[in-house]
Each structure stands twice: as C-alpha cells, then as structure tokens.
Design a protein around this motif. Structure first.
Motif, PDB file in Angstrom:
ATOM      1  N   MET A   1       0.739  -1.048   0.181  1.00 26.45           N
ATOM      2  CA  MET A   1      -0.128   0.079   0.172  1.00 26.45           C
ATOM      3  C   MET A   1       0.806   1.361   0.012  1.00 26.45           C
ATOM      4  SD  MET A   1      -2.973   1.073   2.438  1.00 26.45           S
ATOM      5  CE  MET A   1      -3.571   2.661   2.306  1.00 26.45           C
ATOM      6  N   LEU A   2       0.238   2.494  -0.845  1.00 28.62           N
ATOM      7  CA  LEU A   2       1.242   3.577  -0.835  1.00 28.62           C
ATOM      8  C   LEU A   2       1.355   4.338   0.456  1.00 28.62           C
ATOM      9  CD1 LEU A   2       0.479   4.967  -4.179  1.00 28.62           C
ATOM     10  CD2 LEU A   2       2.729   4.163  -3.559  1.00 28.62           C
ATOM     11  N   PRO A   3       2.392   4.792   0.901  1.00 33.75           N
ATOM     12  CA  PRO A   3       2.264   5.756   2.283  1.00 33.75           C
ATOM     13  C   PRO A   3       1.285   6.950   1.737  1.00 33.75           C
ATOM     14  CG  PRO A   3       4.423   5.624   1.293  1.00 33.75           C
ATOM     15  CD  PRO A   3       3.673   4.628   0.398  1.00 33.75           C
ATOM     16  N   SER A   4       1.280   8.108   2.587  1.00 34.18           N
ATOM     17  CA  SER A   4       0.704   9.333   2.267  1.00 34.18           C
ATOM     18  C   SER A   4       1.788  10.420   1.880  1.00 34.18           C
ATOM     19  CB  SER A   4      -0.169   9.875   3.160  1.00 34.18           C
ATOM     20  OG  SER A   4       0.575  10.131   4.324  1.00 34.18           O
ATOM     21  N   PHE A   5       1.304  10.988   1.110  1.00 32.84           N
ATOM     22  CA  PHE A   5       2.213  12.245   0.506  1.00 32.84           C
ATOM     23  C   PHE A   5       1.430  13.348   0.058  1.00 32.84           C
ATOM     24  CE2 PHE A   5       2.516   8.773  -2.612  1.00 32.84           C
ATOM     25  CZ  PHE A   5       1.836   9.284  -3.576  1.00 32.84           C
ATOM     26  N   SER A   6       1.990  14.577  -0.396  1.00 33.02           N
ATOM     27  CA  SER A   6       1.065  15.386  -1.015  1.00 33.02           C
ATOM     28  C   SER A   6       1.783  15.408  -2.456  1.00 33.02           C
ATOM     29  CB  SER A   6       1.366  16.803  -0.374  1.00 33.02           C
ATOM     30  OG  SER A   6       2.874  17.097  -0.472  1.00 33.02           O
ATOM     31  N   TYR A   7       0.716  15.921  -3.284  1.00 32.56           N
ATOM     32  CA  TYR A   7       1.116  15.837  -4.797  1.00 32.56           C
ATOM     33  C   TYR A   7       0.992  17.155  -5.268  1.00 32.56           C
ATOM     34  CZ  TYR A   7       0.160  13.699  -9.369  1.00 32.56           C
ATOM     35  OH  TYR A   7       0.163  13.274 -10.717  1.00 32.56           O
ATOM     36  N   ALA A   8       1.923  17.326  -6.177  1.00 34.28           N
ATOM     37  CA  ALA A   8       1.795  18.461  -7.007  1.00 34.28           C
ATOM     38  C   ALA A   8       1.900  18.237  -8.185  1.00 34.28           C
ATOM     39  CB  ALA A   8       2.868  19.389  -6.464  1.00 34.28           C
ATOM     40  N   ARG A   9       1.315  19.227  -9.262  1.00 33.44           N
ATOM     41  CA  ARG A   9       1.299  18.977 -10.587  1.00 33.44           C
ATOM     42  C   ARG A   9       1.858  20.409 -11.268  1.00 33.44           C
ATOM     43  NH1 ARG A   9      -2.759  15.756 -14.049  1.00 33.44           N
ATOM     44  NH2 ARG A   9      -2.531  16.630 -16.045  1.00 33.44           N
ATOM     45  N   PRO A  10       3.003  20.823 -11.022  1.00 30.87           N
ATOM     46  CA  PRO A  10       3.349  22.348 -11.563  1.00 30.87           C
ATOM     47  C   PRO A  10       3.304  22.443 -13.097  1.00 30.87           C
ATOM     48  CG  PRO A  10       5.185  20.868 -10.915  1.00 30.87           C
ATOM     49  CD  PRO A  10       4.165  20.345 -10.487  1.00 30.87           C
ATOM     50  N   ARG A  11       2.922  23.719 -13.422  1.00 34.25           N
ATOM     51  CA  ARG A  11       2.908  23.997 -14.863  1.00 34.25           C
ATOM     52  C   ARG A  11       3.914  24.057 -15.511  1.00 34.25           C
ATOM     53  NH1 ARG A  11      -2.261  24.610 -16.547  1.00 34.25           N
ATOM     54  NH2 ARG A  11      -3.852  23.277 -15.247  1.00 34.25           N
ATOM     55  N   THR A  12       5.161  24.800 -14.686  1.00 30.65           N
ATOM     56  CA  THR A  12       6.270  24.923 -15.347  1.00 30.65           C
ATOM     57  C   THR A  12       7.766  24.377 -14.758  1.00 30.65           C
ATOM     58  OG1 THR A  12       6.669  26.774 -13.708  1.00 30.65           O
ATOM     59  CG2 THR A  12       5.327  27.689 -15.468  1.00 30.65           C
ATOM     60  N   LEU A  13       8.558  24.297 -15.610  1.00 29.66           N
ATOM     61  CA  LEU A  13       9.941  23.684 -15.258  1.00 29.66           C
ATOM     62  C   LEU A  13      10.241  24.183 -13.894  1.00 29.66           C
ATOM     63  CD1 LEU A  13      11.815  21.354 -15.527  1.00 29.66           C
ATOM     64  CD2 LEU A  13      12.928  22.910 -17.092  1.00 29.66           C
ATOM     65  N   LYS A  14      10.193  25.616 -13.991  1.00 30.99           N
ATOM     66  CA  LYS A  14      10.885  26.432 -12.769  1.00 30.99           C
ATOM     67  C   LYS A  14      10.039  26.089 -11.333  1.00 30.99           C
ATOM     68  CE  LYS A  14      11.874  31.282 -11.776  1.00 30.99           C
ATOM     69  NZ  LYS A  14      11.045  31.621 -10.720  1.00 30.99           N
ATOM     70  N   ASP A  15       8.699  26.232 -11.617  1.00 33.43           N
ATOM     71  CA  ASP A  15       7.917  25.907 -10.526  1.00 33.43           C
ATOM     72  C   ASP A  15       8.188  24.211  -9.722  1.00 33.43           C
ATOM     73  OD1 ASP A  15       5.995  25.968  -8.388  1.00 33.43           O
ATOM     74  OD2 ASP A  15       4.232  25.353  -9.852  1.00 33.43           O
ATOM     75  N   ALA A  16       8.509  23.161 -11.169  1.00 32.55           N
ATOM     76  CA  ALA A  16       8.617  21.904 -10.650  1.00 32.55           C
ATOM     77  C   ALA A  16      10.037  22.049  -9.924  1.00 32.55           C
ATOM     78  CB  ALA A  16       8.750  21.003 -11.746  1.00 32.55           C
ATOM     79  N   LEU A  17      11.037  22.629 -10.304  1.00 31.24           N
ATOM     80  CA  LEU A  17      12.463  22.562  -9.750  1.00 31.24           C
ATOM     81  C   LEU A  17      12.486  23.074  -8.303  1.00 31.24           C
ATOM     82  CD1 LEU A  17      14.401  23.518 -12.884  1.00 31.24           C
ATOM     83  CD2 LEU A  17      14.231  21.228 -11.636  1.00 31.24           C
ATOM     84  N   THR A  18      11.509  24.219  -8.196  1.00 31.03           N
ATOM     85  CA  THR A  18      11.610  24.735  -6.817  1.00 31.03           C
ATOM     86  C   THR A  18      11.004  23.873  -5.727  1.00 31.03           C
ATOM     87  OG1 THR A  18      10.890  27.016  -7.874  1.00 31.03           O
ATOM     88  CG2 THR A  18      10.569  26.812  -5.582  1.00 31.03           C
ATOM     89  N   ARG A  19       9.930  23.144  -6.350  1.00 32.83           N
ATOM     90  CA  ARG A  19       9.138  22.190  -5.587  1.00 32.83           C
ATOM     91  C   ARG A  19      10.291  20.880  -5.131  1.00 32.83           C
ATOM     92  NH1 ARG A  19       4.210  22.104  -3.796  1.00 32.83           N
ATOM     93  NH2 ARG A  19       2.833  23.961  -4.678  1.00 32.83           N
ATOM     94  N   LEU A  20      10.967  20.727  -6.444  1.00 30.93           N
ATOM     95  CA  LEU A  20      12.040  19.539  -6.029  1.00 30.93           C
ATOM     96  C   LEU A  20      13.181  19.730  -5.003  1.00 30.93           C
ATOM     97  CD1 LEU A  20      11.801  17.772  -9.694  1.00 30.93           C
ATOM     98  CD2 LEU A  20      10.961  16.986  -7.624  1.00 30.93           C
ATOM     99  N   SER A  21      13.265  21.253  -4.980  1.00 28.74           N
ATOM    100  CA  SER A  21      14.404  21.526  -3.926  1.00 28.74           C
ATOM    101  C   SER A  21      13.856  21.317  -2.825  1.00 28.74           C
ATOM    102  CB  SER A  21      14.668  22.921  -4.406  1.00 28.74           C
ATOM    103  OG  SER A  21      13.894  23.785  -3.727  1.00 28.74           O
ATOM    104  N   ALA A  22      12.783  21.089  -2.145  1.00 26.64           N
ATOM    105  CA  ALA A  22      12.313  20.891  -0.961  1.00 26.64           C
ATOM    106  C   ALA A  22      12.885  19.301  -0.310  1.00 26.64           C
ATOM    107  CB  ALA A  22      10.852  20.946  -0.561  1.00 26.64           C
ATOM    108  N   SER A  23      13.085  19.156   0.777  1.00 25.23           N
ATOM    109  CA  SER A  23      13.491  17.867   1.433  1.00 25.23           C
ATOM    110  C   SER A  23      12.293  16.922   1.196  1.00 25.23           C
ATOM    111  CB  SER A  23      14.172  17.986   2.621  1.00 25.23           C
ATOM    112  OG  SER A  23      13.283  17.154   3.522  1.00 25.23           O
ATOM    113  N   GLY A  24      12.574  15.799   0.784  1.00 25.83           N
ATOM    114  CA  GLY A  24      11.492  14.640   0.774  1.00 25.83           C
ATOM    115  C   GLY A  24      10.572  14.704  -0.531  1.00 25.83           C
ATOM    116  N   ALA A  25      10.854  15.594  -1.532  1.00 27.76           N
ATOM    117  CA  ALA A  25      10.121  15.679  -2.534  1.00 27.76           C
ATOM    118  C   ALA A  25      10.741  14.912  -3.943  1.00 27.76           C
ATOM    119  CB  ALA A  25      10.191  17.098  -3.182  1.00 27.76           C
ATOM    120  N   HIS A  26       9.831  14.165  -4.543  1.00 25.42           N
ATOM    121  CA  HIS A  26      10.482  13.150  -5.599  1.00 25.42           C
ATOM    122  C   HIS A  26       9.668  13.366  -6.868  1.00 25.42           C
ATOM    123  CE1 HIS A  26      12.751  10.130  -3.246  1.00 25.42           C
ATOM    124  NE2 HIS A  26      12.064  10.576  -2.443  1.00 25.42           N
TER     125      HIS A  26
END
Lengths: 329, 739
Positions: A1-26
């Motif tokens: 079973m999947l553990p819980s996590f928050s889910y984001a679907r950014p529209r831009t690469l910049k936004d995605a990279l900002t989110r990925l810089s947070a710890s625990g982001a995949h």
C-alpha cells in the motif's frame, strides 16, 4: 500500500524545480519505479511532484549538429520506435525495447529509466542494508547470484537500466537542472560507484533533475547493438548485457565503446576490451580477444561466478554479430 | 436439440470478466466495513513471548486480535497442529501472530508498524537435509510428518539379479502459484451467524474451518465464493486461514472486515509446491524391459501438516511413471521444516515424482544407449497391466496413443535422429516425456466425500445447477451447463449455475484433484437425467407437452429438485493399510515433446516447439480443455526454466513478480495440442476424465530431456536456469560431469 504524501502538478519547469528542492520531494514521470519503491517502503516521499504537464521535457528531435535531443519524459516505447533512433542509434532503440514490458515501456520514461533505483532483493526487501543507511551489504555473504561482479565495495547492486549503457556507449550527455540553474554531465560521469557514494546511484544533488539527454551524431562507419541476457523473454532485468558501438573504416576498428549492463553498480565500460579491438579487423578473432579482456578484473561473489563467462559470451556474440556485414546494425 | 457437449460454446463468465463487471472480493464493500491486516513473524522459529503495542500510538478505532481472542485456536485440516494465530511459539517466517483492523488503510499500516512481536529466536530447520539430520527436532523426534510404503511383487529385492541397475537422484524446488488475484475475504456477523465471501476453491473446507474455531453448526456459517481470479490449488486450504482472520476481526470490532493480501505478502506467507528429493534405483533387462523399481521420495512439508499427507500420497502413487514394473518399492516421507506450510498445487505431488522418474528413464536410455522414446514405448502401461498398487487397468488407457500422436505430430524421430542441430552458437534438441495422472480423489477418498449436486427445474423452462464445485477460471460454469443442458434436453441458455454458497449449494466435495468434470460433472449429469425422466413421465402421464410438464414439476417443490450423491464405480477396492488396490477410478495419460534452442554462449533456453497429446476421455469443451492443457504446460515450463523461490533464513527474497519469474506470452512456445479421447465408461458427456492437473506433469522432464539432447548436459534438479546450465557445463568440461 502507498504511504501518504502530498501531490503537486506544476505547470512550469521552474515551479517543478522549486518544489523538488524541498527535502522529501520526488519527481514523478512514468511512476513505474517510484510507485514500486514507495509501496515497498524503499524510501518515503513528503511530496510527489508530477512532471506530466511539462511539455518541454517531452519529444525526440534531431539537433543542428546532427545529433539527437531526447526529452527526459520521452517514453521507452517512443525511443524504441523513433525512426531516427532505430536507423542511426540501433543500440539505443534496442536497449529501450529490451526494457520491461510493453505496458511499462508505454508509461516509463528515459529519464526515469536512467535514474531508477536498483533491484537488489535486500535493497527492495525488509533489510536495512548499507545503501538504505544500514551497516551491512546482505548480498556480500548472502544470496548474490544476481549481483555485481565489477565495482562492488560495501554494496553489490547492479545498475538495472538497459538504456543507460547504450547512452554511455554513444557518448551522450545529460542536461541536469535544479532551482539554482543547469549543468551538463556526460552520461559516463552521471553514475557513481558505492565506493564514492553508497547511498546514491547518480551524482545528482538533492533537487536536481535530468531534463534531457543529448546524443552526438553517430561516428562515421559506426555499427551498434544492445544484447541482453535474461531469464524470460519480457519484463525481466538483465543477468548481463552489452551495449556495443564500433566504428570500422578500411576494414579496421577505429573506435569501439563497450558498456556492460547487469554486472556492476553503474553501466560498466570495459576500456581493455575497447583497446583490444582498436586497429584490428572486426572478426571472430578480435571478438574473442576483446571478450576475454572484458572480464579482466572481475571479482565475482560466491553465487555469481557464472556472470564472468556470461559477459565473455555476450560480448563475443555481440561483436561477432556486428562483424557480420549482412546484419542490419 | 443438437448436443452442446463437444462444442466450443462461448464461455458463460467471459463477457463479465472481459468487460470488468465481474466483482472480485476486493471490489466488494459493506456499510461500516473495516480493512484488516496481519502481523507476521520475522523469524523462522522462536518462542513468542507477547505482542507489544506502542503506547504512544493512538489506538482508538483500531481493533487488535491475538491468539487470546481465538475460541478454538486450530486451523482444521488433517491434523490439528496449525494455530489460527501463533501462540507461545512461531514456526515459520510470515506466520500470523496478530490481526489489526481499522477504517482507514493508511492508518492500518501505521498501526501494524506500532505492533511488535516479542520473540526469542530458536534454531530453525530450513531444508529437507537439515530436517532429515534431525539435529534440531521440530516435529516428533525425527521431523517426519508422514510415511507411506508401496510394495509390489518382491519390492526392492526385485533389483537383485537384474541385468542393468541404474541409480539417480532428482530434486525440485518450491513453486509459487501466482494466481492473478491474491487471497482475500470479506467477513461479517449477523447475530451468531458467520458470513464470509471471498476468493476460494472449496466453500465447504472454509465452512469446516469456521465451525471448528467458533463452535458453530452448519447453518450458522455462510461461505460464498466471489468471482475468483485463479487458484491452481493455492486457494484449496489457505482461504480458510484468511476467512478465520477476517471473521475474528469482524467479531471483535462488530463491523464487517475485508482482508485482502498484497502480492508480496501473498508470496511470502501462503503455500507453495512441496520441494522434493527423489532417489530411484531400477533394474531392467539389457533390451530395456523394465523389471524392478525402488524409490525413496522425500517432500518438504513446511511448518504444519496441512495437506502434506495427501500430497505425498499422490506423489508416491505416481512415482513409477506410466510404466510396467514387476517389482516395486516406494518409500515416501514428508518432513517438517520452519518454512510456510507447503500445500496443494496443480498436480499435487505427482509432478515432483514424475520429474524424477522421467529423468531416470532418460538415464536408463543413456546407460543402454537406447532411444528414450523406444525405451518408453517398450514399457508403457497398457490395458490389462497392473500398477504399483496392483490396480488392474481395465479401460481408457491412452498412454500408447498419446505417445504415438505426440511423437508423430512433432516429427520427434526425425528431429532426434538428426542429432542436436548446432547452428552458429545455438544448439537445438528435442526431448520426450510420458506421464499419467489419477483423476479424482485417491483410494477411498470419493467414498468418504459423498459429493452431492442438486439440479432444480425452474419456471419458464429454466433449470439451475447447485454445486460447491467452483469456477476459478477453468470454465466449470460453462462445462457443467453443457453437461446439464444435454442431459435435460434443453438449450444451454436455459441452464443457470447458482453462485456457490454453503447455504444454497450442497457439498459436492472440494474443487481439486481433477475431479470437477469427471466426478462432480457425472453427478450433474445423473441429476439432470433423472429430472429429464421425471419430465418425460409427467408428460406421458398427463398427455401434455414436455414444456407443460416442466412447468408443472417446477411448481411442485417436492418434484422440482433432484439432489444426487456420487456413486463410486462398483468393484473398486482400496486398502489404506497396505496401500494396495484401485488408487484411482481411472487415469488421464499424456505425452509431451519439447524442442528447445540453447544459446551456447549464454545458456538461455528458448522453447521453440511443444507438442502435447493428452487422453482426456472426452473433451466436453475442446477449447477450454486445450486451454487447460496449454496453461498447465506453460506453468510446467515456468517451473522448469525460470521459477526459483530464493530464501534466506527462511525468508523469501523474491516475493515480487519482477523477480519471481513466471513465463510471459513471449516465453510461451508454439503449442500443438492433441486431445486424445479414450472414453471412460463412467465419465460424463460420453466419457470425460479429469484434465486440470495432467498437463503439469510432463513439461519439465520433456524440457530437461531436450536441453540434454541439445547440449549433452544432464540436469536433474529444477529449475534449469542459465547459471545452472553454465555450472553443469563447467563440471562437464573439467571431467567432473554427472555420472
């Protein structure tokens, strides 16, 4: 079973990279490896960042210099059937086609395939092994028939990718981006041995993402192929394999790059075998010499000595096939 | 009415499964339902001192069940040695220790993580060898769970004076079923009545287990089958455990509880095919005539007895292969190990011993320098011969016909005669295996079972079959309708198949042992025939049409239903004490020819052709029948070439479909499937025999024989992975090759 996590679907690469810089982001591309890792508790995710809206990471196109630009989100299926890849880089098309199953190839991406986590049963199982932050490599004195014969130290995983050896053999470069900017890393330098970093398979820093892969034009006279040995005909990782790119001019080998899969923690280049071919005709004799050179320095564990002969066989077979002019390679 | 038996009619369950509207247990919910999960042992053996709950975790809304909550802590199968939840000791990795339920699956995982068994590890017995050494005793003093001896003629003494004596040792590993749907049950209580619905083969086995634990009567338990995604024997005995667990959680929480295993958990915890070691010594004449057969068969039973005695029995009874021997001695024993109990799996012990005997026959052929097919043809059982138990084979003995058809269709003699075909770096070879499989329960089993089936006449010209024989993908629903429709003289569309539920259907016996069509199908046929006669008599009596007579009977409860019990064929005699007599009412027969291509650099083996001829008596539905044969053969090919369960310290290392390697469609060879029909006088539909397990028996030895033909490598241990071939080639090169 999947553990819980928050889910984001950014529209831009910049936004995605900002989110990925947070710890625990995949990052979530095809998800074929990520979801398995999360289910098996290999690692946790605080946030899963979907890349699915980032059109700029898709596509396969010829570059101005005659090479190829492969978006990290190009699927393995796209790679396997792209006419330019099939005709000019057979080794890469064959590597992509040899991975997983049709469903997984439709879903899985080249970026994910290159950056996937190892399949070692201790790493995937309920063992706190060295790679997961524990102290032991359980494979060292355990069940190690599918483990590394090269490059293991303190950890004996094998790199599971079928496309990475092809990309290394083709001299490709990864474009790596983070919130701080981007850099280019030759594919050959993208992967790290456990002696350097036992917890990671790539040099990617936290927050860094492979966004595209650049393949130089194939050298003149190049022939290439990928040969993979596995237990069943589909949906199986390599016991051993070889990505071979060999250029021949005036009947002599001018350049050879041979990269092994399934036998080392990284796609394993065998320079000794490459040197053995240089300047020689590509034939049964040079293939045999190169095959012997390919296994020099192999350090098998108790259960995987067969892989030494398997590598020798698969390299010899691949070069023999490339030496046959009738072969569409 | 044109008969439908023998026609490949569309399968009745097809549209619902293809369209996704079929409801499997994980698709079902009930109001207020909780999800359940299982806390399991991390060690193979130890003293269980207790289960600790982390006090810092919020346990509100979480139900926890331990052995203390189990009224009678026994899973009732053959012995009473297996607890529902471990108490005082654990005997295998993944043994259930406690159960947890709550509303939220995520919280359920967390609750499980905050529950810790306190275990003091004890030395464990993990292999057949360790069990036989008995340095650690886990079952009696010698770790032996069960023994059988079969003797014919002079037994082992028959070897004395034989012209050629050959000895060999053969091994097989565990095999996982990999049914497409993992185990699962949904349970609830209504007052004191227990209800479960789920994935299962044998509703009445589950009912028996529930009655024992909760002290209930038959009518206090309702077990209903949900659409079931495959079983292969894996859902014969194990679903009882899942049902009991779900019911315990439901009882304590007062809520419906659904317990569905994930794939990994299923592979780690549930039954496997028994690993085996078989040693055979035979004596024969120089011309290849078989004389004496002596074998020692050892099966690994795992931590609890479960069905091991009957699996071992079937293994022992098939150990001689389909051959004539004057003197026979089979000593069979099952040992206990600290691994999950091994259990029912398509073939039920027979594939292990037939792997051994078929490899051994190839060894004899090598010793005598005879063609393996000629050696087999000389010794195959024929009508009028007797088996190891002294059973006279009176009818429906298709061994010879199967061998002829399979070898003719495959061009075996030409391929074999041409020698291994080495082209470049590959070698092609061809191999043959002959096999048999007793249909129905062993010995007096069917007499004790007294399987029952009811058929009802319903208004509107309809009829309904009520049976506990389940459709788990093999096509029971369709085939039973065919049999009943012909016997009743009505169109197939007029025959319904009641959902198997213990409150609705009589106990037809379990859905196992290749008995569904042959045994239960014959009861369906008998009941339907009797109703057809009633209709005929009523029509005659009243001077009305059959349709009118049908309606009248359908409206008369006393006459609308016919419930029949299985009548074992007269004259069958079986002695459990001496293991002599008629082991099975009849046997299915088969012959496989495999062609393989072995890559001499990498030792990859590709099955390039497969021809199989099987004597099924009568194919009620030729396509489903061939489907059983091809599916079973592919399962045998997986067992032979790719499936290896790897364990460390009793723990499965490859419990995923990515590393427990079952064949895919790309690994399936082109099949040529020949249905041979030597009718069995008591089989339904004009002579049907069982087919479910038969195809599991021949694939592995045929492939090993083909590999041997291609490479000269003799492999006597399954599976044959590339690394095993490589190792054998190294031994052969260094002169230390197999004798």
């Amino acid at each position: 079973m999947l553990p819980s996590f928050s889910y984001a679907r950014p529209r831009t690469l910049k936004d995605a990279l900002t989110r990925l810089s947070a710890s625990g982001a995949h990052p979530h591309a095809g998800g074929t490896d990520l979801l398995g890792c999360l289910r098996d508790g290999v690692f946790d995710a605080r946030e899963v960042v979907s890349l699915s809206d980032l059109a700029e990471l898709r596509g396969i196109a010829r570059t101005k210099d005659g090479g190829l630009r492969i978006g990290a989100l190009a699927t393995l299926a796209e790679l396997a059937r792209h006419p330019d890849v099939v005709s000019r880089y057979p080794v890469l098309a064959q590597g992509a086609a040899a991975a997983a199953s049709p469903q997984l190839r439709n879903q899985g991406t080249v970026g994910g395939n290159v950056c996937q986590r190892p399949r070692c049963w201790y790493f995937r199982g309920d063992f706190l092994c060295a790679r997961k932050g524990g102290e032991l490599c359980y494979a060292e004195n355990g069940e190690n028939e599918y483990h590394a014969i090269f490059g293991g130290s303190g950890c004996h995983i094998v790199h599971p990718s079928d496309t990475a050896p092809a990309l290394v053999a083709l001299g490709a470069t990864a474009v790596v981006a983070s919130a701080k900017g981007s850099r280019r890393v030759p594919m050959e330098k993208l992967f790290v041995l456990p002696a350097v970093d036992i917890h990671h398979e790539t040099v990617l820093a936290p927050g860094e993402l492979v966004t595209e892969i650049l393949v130089p034009p194939p050298p003149p006279g190049a022939r290439s192929l990928y040969r993979k040995v596995r237990s069943r005909a589909a949906w199986d990782f390599a016991l051993a394999g070889v990505a071979a790119v060999v250029s021949v001019a005036d009947g002599k080998v001018t350049n050879a790059r041979l990269v092994l899969s399934g036998v080392a923690p990284v796609p394993w280049r065998v320079p000794g075998a490459e040197r053995a071919l240089a300047g020689k005709p590509l034939d049964a004799a040079s293939a045999a010499v190169a095959a012997r050179a390919a296994v020099e320095g192999a350090a098998p564990l108790a259960g995987n000595g067969y892989k030494v002969d398997l590598v020798r066989g698969v390299v010899e077979e691949a070069l023999t096939v490339l030496a046959t002019p009738a072969t569409p390679a | 009415m044109a008969p439908v038996v023998g026609q490949a009619v569309p399968r009745v369950d097809g549209p619902a499964k293809a369209s996704g509207s079929a409801r499997y247990v994980d698709d079902l919910t009930r109001p207020g339902m909780l999800f359940g999960a299982t806390l399991r042992s991390p060690v193979p053996r130890g003293r269980l001192l207790g289960v600790d709950r982390d006090p810092s975790f919020d346990w509100s809304g979480v139900t926890v069940v331990t052995a203390a909550d189990v009224p009678v802590n026994v899973v009732a199968t053959i012995e009473r040695d297996q607890p529902v939840l471990a108490a005082g000791e654990v005997r295998h990795v993944a043994e259930p220790i406690a159960l947890v339920a709550c509303e939220d699956r995520l919280r359920l995982e967390r609750a499980l993580a905050h529950l810790t068994p306190r275990i003091e590890p004890l030395p464990a017995v993990l292999t057949i060898g360790e069990a036989l050494e008995a340095r650690t005793a886990i079952h009696g003093a010698d770790n032996v769970m069960k023994r059988y001896a079969i003797t014919k003629g002079r037994g082992r003494d028959g070897l004395t004076g034989c012209e050629v004596v050959v000895t060999g040792r053969y091994e097989t590993g565990a095999q996982e079923h990999v049914y497409i749907e993992p185990q699962g049950m949904l349970a609830w209580w209504e007052g004191d009545d227990a209800h479960v619905v789920g994935s299962l083969q044998c509703p009445y086995y589950v009912q028996k287990g529930i009655k024992t634990v909760f002290g209930l009567a038959d009518d206090g338990v309702d077990v209903t089958q949900a659409t079931t995604g495959g079983g292969f024997g894996g859902k014969e005995e194990y679903p009882t455990v899942v049902a009991l667990h779900a019911l315990l959680l439901a009882r304590k929480s007062g809520r419906p509880v659904k317990l569905v295993y994930g794939r990994k958990e299923d592979v780690e915890a549930t039954t496997k095919r028994h690993p085996s070691v078989v040693e055979i010594t035979t004596g024969c004449d120089r011309d290849g005539t078989f004389r004496a057969f002596a074998a020692r068969v050892v099966f690994d039973g795992g931590a609890y007895v479960t069905l091991t005695p009957v699996v071992l029995s079937r293994g022992a009874l098939h150990a001689t292969g389909p051959y004539r021997w004057d003197d026979v001695s089979v000593e069979a024993l099952a040992v206990a190990t600290n691994t999950p109990p091994n259990g029912a799996f398509r073939g039920f012990g027979a594939p292990q011993t037939q792997w051994a005997v078929e490899r051994h026959v190839d060894r004899i052929a090598r010793t005598l320098d005879l063609d393996p097919l000629d050696l087999r043809l000389r010794n195959l059982l024929r009508s009028g011969d007797t088996t190891a138990t002294g059973q006279l084979l009176a009818e429906s003995v298709g061994a010879q016909r199967c061998a002829d058809e399979a070898t003719w269709a495959s061009g075996y003699r030409n391929r074999r005669g041409a020698g291994p075909v080495v082209a470049g770096r590959t070698a092609r070879g061809v191999g043959v295996a002959c096999f048999w499989h007793g249909a129905g329960f062993t010995g007096s089993g069917e007499r004790y079972l007294k399987g029952r089936v009811a058929v009802d006449l319903l208004p509107g010209g309809q009829a309904r079959i009520r049976t506990a024989s389940t459709d788990i993908g093999q096509g029971t629903e369709t085939v039973f309708r065919q049999i009943a429709a012909d016997a009743l003289g009505v169109p197939m569309a007029s025959v319904d198949f009641a959902i198997p539920s213990t409150r609705v259907v009589p106990d037809s016996g379990p859905t196992v042992a290749s008995r569904t069509v042959m045994v239960v199908g014959s009861i369906v046929e008998a009941a339907a025939r009797e109703l057809a006669e009633r209709v005929g008599r009523e029509a005659e009596r009243s001077g009305s049409t059959r349709a009118e007579a049908h309606e009248r009977l359908a409206g008369t409860p006393a006459l609308a239903t016919c419930e029949k019990q299985y009548e074992p064929p007269p004259g069958l005699a079986w002695d459990d004490a001496t293991y002599t007599g008629d082991a099975y009412p009849v046997f299915g027969w088969g012959c496989d020819v495999a062609e393989v291509e072995v890559d001499l650099d990498t030792f990859e083996t590709k099955v390039t052709g497969f021809w199989t001829a099987v004597d099924v008596g009568r194919a009620i539905h030729p396509v489903l029948c061939a489907g059983q044969v091809e599916g079973g053969t592919l399962q045998a090919i997986g067992w032979a070439l790719t499936e290896k369960l790897v364990t460390r310290g009793g723990k499965v290392l490859n419990p995923r479909m990515t590393d427990y390697i079952v064949p895919t469609s790309l690994d399936a060879p082109p099949f040529t499937t020949l249905l041979v029909e030597e009718p069995y006088s008591r089989g339904p539909g004009g002579g049907a025999k069982g087919v479910g397990e038969l195809p599991m028996d021949g694939g592995a030895p045929a492939i090993a024989a083909a590999v041997e033909h291609a490479t000269s490598l003799v492999l006597d241990r399954l599976p044959l992975l590339p690394e095993d071939l490589f190792e054998a080639s190294g031994a052969a090169r260094s002169g230390g090759g197999p004798a």
